[in-house]
Design a protein around this motif. Structure first.
Motif, PDB file in Angstrom:
ATOM      1  N   ALA A   1       6.212  -5.524   0.154  1.00 22.71           N
ATOM      2  CA  ALA A   1       6.988  -6.128  -0.941  1.00 22.71           C
ATOM      3  C   ALA A   1       6.240  -6.014  -2.262  1.00 22.71           C
ATOM      4  O   ALA A   1       6.843  -5.760  -3.314  1.00 22.71           O
ATOM      5  N   ARG A   2       4.917  -6.175  -2.228  1.00 28.36           N
ATOM      6  CA  ARG A   2       4.131  -6.034  -3.450  1.00 28.36           C
ATOM      7  C   ARG A   2       4.136  -4.590  -3.950  1.00 28.36           C
ATOM      8  O   ARG A   2       4.135  -4.345  -5.171  1.00 28.36           O
ATOM      9  N   LYS A   3       4.159  -3.638  -3.032  1.00 24.75           N
ATOM     10  CA  LYS A   3       4.218  -2.235  -3.439  1.00 24.75           C
ATOM     11  C   LYS A   3       5.552  -1.923  -4.105  1.00 24.75           C
ATOM     12  O   LYS A   3       5.619  -1.142  -5.052  1.00 24.75           O
TER      13      LYS A   3
ATOM     14  N   GLY B   1       1.573  -7.363   6.480  1.00 25.51           N
ATOM     15  CA  GLY B   1       2.199  -6.064   6.258  1.00 25.51           C
ATOM     16  C   GLY B   1       3.458  -6.170   5.423  1.00 25.51           C
ATOM     17  O   GLY B   1       3.683  -5.375   4.508  1.00 25.51           O
ATOM     18  N   GLY B   2       4.317  -7.143   5.739  1.00 27.54           N
ATOM     19  CA  GLY B   2       5.550  -7.334   4.977  1.00 27.54           C
ATOM     20  C   GLY B   2       5.273  -7.717   3.540  1.00 27.54           C
ATOM     21  O   GLY B   2       5.948  -7.248   2.608  1.00 27.54           O
TER      22      GLY B   2
ATOM     23  N   LEU C   1      -2.839 -15.136   2.227  1.00 25.20           N
ATOM     24  CA  LEU C   1      -1.621 -14.580   1.641  1.00 25.20           C
ATOM     25  C   LEU C   1      -0.371 -15.243   2.195  1.00 25.20           C
ATOM     26  O   LEU C   1       0.560 -15.576   1.454  1.00 25.20           O
ATOM     27  N   GLN C   2      -0.329 -15.442   3.519  1.00 24.46           N
ATOM     28  CA  GLN C   2       0.853 -16.047   4.140  1.00 24.46           C
ATOM     29  C   GLN C   2       1.030 -17.504   3.726  1.00 24.46           C
ATOM     30  O   GLN C   2       2.150 -17.972   3.531  1.00 24.46           O
TER      31      GLN C   2
END
Length: 395
Positions: free
Chosen positions: A101-103, A96-97, A69-70
């Protein structure tokens, strides 16, 4: 055993950024802005990971499905900096960040963006996508395996098995594609227990009188066929051999007129829909094919031509293969661990697939070649290493 996602090279090539620009260029920044406004998510203040950035990020997740993901975010951010884009964006966040952001982005925006962007591609001059006056469309269903998380199991459900329980929850999906270009133009989804016919009814508003819809015998039931007729689209469905259709009038091309009834109404002969029945077998095979259509005049569509046309329905399986075995790694699940993010990721896959198919269609028009001669995965590989000029949507 836990798997480790691969990383991209620390030193990106210019072609990596230009490829990214070309792939995302199909989903214009104007379309994204309009979708944000429709969903009431228009940006009032920019965070480190603004919604505009995250929408493109979700699309990139499917383009780089083997990458962490990163790393996908780093590729996107460095590409934007290299292209000197004015979209505000901050530092690379941890998992986590990115998840938070996706949420914030949610799934509704990606669904609206898909509906606004993913339209039939072929122009009337592209005869490979048409039969006479009709644009060829096909419909079918499939499933996607999801991460083994309680939230996914509770929402989507587990498929049944003879002993014990299945390993992963599954999402059921039904899509409509443009046969000539393989572009997915409409889609719906739901829990595994939801039937394909139930889902397919939600796709009927995407049909119109300029289309001819081809479907396999799983959709050849009266409720769906009758409702699809209200769209005024031409229909060509295969039906099961045990279904009874009385010959009311024999036609010159070997087909015959009959009436399609629902359940007990067949005995009462009420509330039926007139159809044309075509029966045939393939040379050297014993299986009998039975098709029904609402094109009642043989001169408009001879039986032999419709029999040949029906087998174009299998083109939709190529579209599913591209989604499940080329964009997504074969045998792997979607990444997301909650239903909302699963749906978001799914629409990201649709937009990525449509982007690649759009570029392939443009190549077909430019080179005047048969679209079946192009390879989907080959096109993706070529784009990643040989693109030399592009425009990225945020200007």
């Amino acid at each position: 055993m836990a798997r480790t996602k691969s990383c991209l090279s620390a030193n990106f090539r210019e072609s990596d950024f230009l490829t990214l620009a070309s792939l995302l260029g199909v989903v214009s920044f104007d379309a994204l802005t309009n979708a944000l406004q429709k969903c009431g998510l228009a940006t009032k203040r920019y965070r480190k990971l603004p919604l505009e950035l995250m929408a493109y990020y979700v699309i990139c997740l499917s383009l780089y499905s083997s990458v962490s993901l990163q790393e996908v975010l780093r590729c996107l951010l460095e590409g934007m900096q290299w292209l000197k884009l004015k979209l505000p964006c901050g530092a690379i966040e941890g998992r986590g960040g990115i998840s938070r952001a996706r949420k914030r982005l949610g799934s509704k925006l990606m669904e609206v963006l898909f509906q606004d962007v993913c339209r039939p591609l072929a122009s009337p001059e592209s005869r490979f996508a048409f039969y006479k006056k009709w644009r060829l469309m096909a419909i079918d269903g499939t499933t996607f395996a999801l991460p083994d998380e309680k939230a996914n199991s509770d929402y989507f459900g587990l498929p049944p098995c003879s002993r014990g329980t299945t390993a992963f929850p599954q999402l059921r999906l039904t899509v409509m594609i443009e046969v000539g270009t393989y572009a997915i133009t409409a889609a719906t989804h739901g829990p595994f227990r939801e039937g394909e016919n139930t889902q397919a009814k939600r796709l009927i508003p995407h049909l119109d009188s300029s289309m001819l819809l081809i479907a396999d015998r799983g959709f050849g039931c009266y409720p769906f066929f009758a409702e699809a007729m209200t769209s005024e689209a031409a229909l060509l469905f295969r039906i099961r051999n045990n279904m009874k259709f009385e010959c009311e009038k024999m036609l010159s091309d070997g087909s015959f007129l009959s009436t399609f009834y629902s359940g007990l109404e067949h005995r009462k002969k009420i509330n039926g829909s007139q159809v044309r029945v075509i029966e045939y077998t393939l040379k050297g095979a014993k299986e009998k094919y039975r098709l029904i259509t609402n094109i009642l005049v043989p001169e408009e569509a001879p039986a032999i031509e419709l029999a040949q046309l029906y087998h174009e329905r299998w083109e939709i399986e190529i579209g599913y293969d591209e989604l499940k075995n080329h964009l997504k790694l074969p045998g792997t699940n979607l990444r997301s661990k909650t239903p909302e993010l699963v749906i978001q990721e799914l629409y990201g896959f649709f937009l990525a697939h449509y982007t690649v198919r759009t570029l392939m269609y443009k190549a077909v028009l430019k080179k005047h070649i048969d679209p079946d001669s192009l390879s989907f995965i080959g096109t993706v590989r070529i784009l990643r290493r040989k693109i030399t000029s592009a425009r990225f949507p945020p200007q």
